[in-house]
Design a protein around this motif. Structure first.
Motif, PDB file in Angstrom:
ATOM      1  N   ARG A 150       0.763  -1.111   0.080  1.00 37.19           N
ATOM      2  CA  ARG A 150      -0.004   0.037  -0.055  1.00 37.19           C
ATOM      3  C   ARG A 150       0.695   1.151  -0.008  1.00 37.19           C
ATOM      4  O   ARG A 150       0.472   2.304  -0.917  1.00 37.19           O
ATOM      5  CB  ARG A 150      -0.983  -0.117   1.142  1.00 37.19           C
ATOM      6  CG  ARG A 150      -1.727   1.330   1.259  1.00 37.19           C
ATOM      7  CD  ARG A 150      -2.813   1.017   0.170  1.00 37.19           C
ATOM      8  NE  ARG A 150      -3.998   0.488   0.319  1.00 37.19           N
ATOM      9  CZ  ARG A 150      -4.814   0.206  -0.829  1.00 37.19           C
ATOM     10  NH1 ARG A 150      -4.802   0.907  -1.861  1.00 37.19           N
ATOM     11  NH2 ARG A 150      -6.006  -0.516  -0.218  1.00 37.19           N
ATOM     12  N   GLU A 151       1.822   1.145   0.787  1.00 40.67           N
ATOM     13  CA  GLU A 151       2.840   2.376   0.880  1.00 40.67           C
ATOM     14  C   GLU A 151       3.560   2.512  -0.479  1.00 40.67           C
ATOM     15  O   GLU A 151       3.653   3.594  -1.069  1.00 40.67           O
ATOM     16  CB  GLU A 151       3.955   2.156   1.861  1.00 40.67           C
ATOM     17  CG  GLU A 151       3.460   2.477   3.117  1.00 40.67           C
ATOM     18  CD  GLU A 151       4.304   1.893   4.408  1.00 40.67           C
ATOM     19  OE1 GLU A 151       3.951   2.172   5.657  1.00 40.67           O
ATOM     20  OE2 GLU A 151       5.158   1.083   3.867  1.00 40.67           O
ATOM     21  N   LEU A 155       3.216   5.992  -2.860  1.00 38.63           N
ATOM     22  CA  LEU A 155       4.454   6.411  -3.461  1.00 38.63           C
ATOM     23  C   LEU A 155       4.293   6.554  -4.877  1.00 38.63           C
ATOM     24  O   LEU A 155       4.733   7.807  -5.281  1.00 38.63           O
ATOM     25  CB  LEU A 155       5.829   5.481  -3.071  1.00 38.63           C
ATOM     26  CG  LEU A 155       6.987   5.967  -3.840  1.00 38.63           C
ATOM     27  CD1 LEU A 155       7.470   7.510  -3.250  1.00 38.63           C
ATOM     28  CD2 LEU A 155       8.157   5.015  -3.593  1.00 38.63           C
ATOM     29  N   ASP A 156       3.924   5.774  -5.520  1.00 37.07           N
ATOM     30  CA  ASP A 156       3.740   5.788  -7.013  1.00 37.07           C
ATOM     31  C   ASP A 156       2.967   7.127  -7.375  1.00 37.07           C
ATOM     32  O   ASP A 156       3.228   7.838  -8.232  1.00 37.07           O
ATOM     33  CB  ASP A 156       2.980   4.594  -7.664  1.00 37.07           C
ATOM     34  CG  ASP A 156       4.153   3.290  -7.548  1.00 37.07           C
ATOM     35  OD1 ASP A 156       5.242   3.680  -7.713  1.00 37.07           O
ATOM     36  OD2 ASP A 156       3.765   2.103  -7.727  1.00 37.07           O
ATOM     37  N   GLY A 157       1.627   7.165  -6.555  1.00 37.83           N
ATOM     38  CA  GLY A 157       0.781   8.267  -6.692  1.00 37.83           C
ATOM     39  C   GLY A 157       1.492   9.645  -6.438  1.00 37.83           C
ATOM     40  O   GLY A 157       1.217  10.739  -7.453  1.00 37.83           O
ATOM     41  N   LEU A 167      -5.501  10.432  -4.654  1.00 33.51           N
ATOM     42  CA  LEU A 167      -4.856   9.044  -4.276  1.00 33.51           C
ATOM     43  C   LEU A 167      -5.948   8.264  -3.573  1.00 33.51           C
ATOM     44  O   LEU A 167      -6.391   7.046  -3.792  1.00 33.51           O
ATOM     45  CB  LEU A 167      -3.705   9.083  -3.434  1.00 33.51           C
ATOM     46  CG  LEU A 167      -2.514   9.160  -4.332  1.00 33.51           C
ATOM     47  CD1 LEU A 167      -1.418   9.548  -3.332  1.00 33.51           C
ATOM     48  CD2 LEU A 167      -2.410   7.949  -5.080  1.00 33.51           C
ATOM     49  N   ALA A 168      -6.739   9.106  -2.522  1.00 31.32           N
ATOM     50  CA  ALA A 168      -7.787   8.278  -1.889  1.00 31.32           C
ATOM     51  C   ALA A 168      -8.663   7.590  -2.709  1.00 31.32           C
ATOM     52  O   ALA A 168      -9.449   6.518  -2.482  1.00 31.32           O
ATOM     53  CB  ALA A 168      -8.486   9.379  -1.004  1.00 31.32           C
ATOM     54  N   VAL A 178      -4.505   7.901   3.292  1.00 33.22           N
ATOM     55  CA  VAL A 178      -3.470   8.353   2.482  1.00 33.22           C
ATOM     56  C   VAL A 178      -2.413   9.387   3.178  1.00 33.22           C
ATOM     57  O   VAL A 178      -1.069   8.869   3.061  1.00 33.22           O
ATOM     58  CB  VAL A 178      -4.113   9.120   1.205  1.00 33.22           C
ATOM     59  CG1 VAL A 178      -2.676   9.582   0.401  1.00 33.22           C
ATOM     60  CG2 VAL A 178      -4.923   8.355   0.544  1.00 33.22           C
ATOM     61  N   ASP A 179      -3.072  10.130   4.015  1.00 28.81           N
ATOM     62  CA  ASP A 179      -1.814  11.097   4.543  1.00 28.81           C
ATOM     63  C   ASP A 179      -0.856  10.130   5.697  1.00 28.81           C
ATOM     64  O   ASP A 179       0.375  10.451   6.017  1.00 28.81           O
ATOM     65  CB  ASP A 179      -2.511  12.101   5.406  1.00 28.81           C
ATOM     66  CG  ASP A 179      -3.222  12.999   4.347  1.00 28.81           C
ATOM     67  OD1 ASP A 179      -2.577  13.116   3.154  1.00 28.81           O
ATOM     68  OD2 ASP A 179      -4.096  13.936   4.669  1.00 28.81           O
ATOM     69  N   VAL A 180      -1.649   9.210   6.205  1.00 33.75           N
ATOM     70  CA  VAL A 180      -0.864   8.200   7.267  1.00 33.75           C
ATOM     71  C   VAL A 180       0.178   7.507   6.415  1.00 33.75           C
ATOM     72  O   VAL A 180       1.266   7.460   7.019  1.00 33.75           O
ATOM     73  CB  VAL A 180      -1.566   7.265   7.871  1.00 33.75           C
ATOM     74  CG1 VAL A 180      -1.121   6.171   8.770  1.00 33.75           C
ATOM     75  CG2 VAL A 180      -2.528   8.215   8.976  1.00 33.75           C
ATOM     76  N   HIS A 181      -0.248   6.994   5.313  1.00 29.71           N
ATOM     77  CA  HIS A 181       0.788   6.123   4.293  1.00 29.71           C
ATOM     78  C   HIS A 181       1.968   7.045   3.935  1.00 29.71           C
ATOM     79  O   HIS A 181       3.046   6.775   3.939  1.00 29.71           O
ATOM     80  CB  HIS A 181       0.094   5.390   3.299  1.00 29.71           C
ATOM     81  CG  HIS A 181      -0.797   4.298   3.689  1.00 29.71           C
ATOM     82  ND1 HIS A 181      -0.325   3.359   4.515  1.00 29.71           N
ATOM     83  CD2 HIS A 181      -2.231   4.136   3.348  1.00 29.71           C
ATOM     84  CE1 HIS A 181      -1.334   2.559   4.733  1.00 29.71           C
ATOM     85  NE2 HIS A 181      -2.337   2.830   3.758  1.00 29.71           N
TER      86      HIS A 181
END
Length: 218
Positions: A150-151, A155-157, A167-168, A178-181
């Protein structure tokens, strides 16, 4: 005598022993470490086992595998070794071919010792720079390997310039998640901003795409 793993070694490949002996003496006089090989096969075997930065001086014409064939084999195996070619034949088409394939220079025998040392210093600098660049990239790759799937998606996004909201939506999660990741990615990659993240990882991935087979003696 042990070799400093950070010191650049110059590999000399020439079937004429008196040539490699003279070049080794010349390099030793300016404290540049070198090893000599009388054919391409022995050179390749040693190169695959070497640790640290390496560059090479190749004779153009040798029994068995020629200098140009050896250069192509290095390219095919993804072995990034700065090269100088030596020739007693003044073969201009071969010189052009070697330079087009990435050789740093082409010297005709007999050559001036100072010109030779100057040219060797160029490939020594290149070997050191490329070696440290690869170590840096390997460090980044090690950090990337620590990311979860998931991370990596987040990152790709981020590398594509997507916002948390976009991204969400794409990943079917909340912007907060998303912000946590994103925070975890930046922590694991040890970067302080999205700009630094893009610069650090984007350059590594761009290099991998442009030279997918590249590797190095390590």
């Amino acid at each position: 005598m042990s070799v400093d793993p950070q010191a650049v070694q110059v590999f000399l490949v020439d079937d004429e022993r008196d040539v490699t002996d003279a070049l080794m003496w010349l390099l030793e006089s300016v404290k540049i470490a070198s090893r000599s090989f009388d054919n391409a096969e022995r050179f390749l075997a040693a190169l695959r086992e070497v640790r640290g930065p390496v560059c090479a001086v190749l004779d153009l014409r040798m029994p068995g595998i020629s200098g140009l064939e050896l250069q192509q084999q290095l390219i095919d195996e993804g072995l990034d070794v700065p090269l100088i070619f030596l020739s007693a034949h003044g073969d201009v088409p071969a010189a052009v071919n070697a330079m087009q394939q990435g050789a740093v220079d082409f010297l005709q025998k007999p050559f001036n010792p100072q010109v030779f040392l100057h040219t060797v210093n160029r490939i020594v600098r290149l070997a050191r720079e490329r070696y440290h660049s690869r170590l840096h990239d390997q460090g980044i790759q090690t950090q990337l390997d620590r990311l979860s799937s998931r991370e990596l998606e987040v990152l790709d996004g981020l590398l594509e310039g997507k916002t948390s909201k976009t991204l969400a939506r794409d990943l079917g999660i909340s912007p907060k998640t998303v912000d946590v990741h994103r925070a975890n990615v930046m922590r694991k990659l040890m970067v302080g901003s999205s700009t630094e993240l893009v610069k650090r990882v984007g350059a590594l991935r761009a290099g991998a795409r442009s030279n997918p087979g590249a590797s190095t003696p390590s």
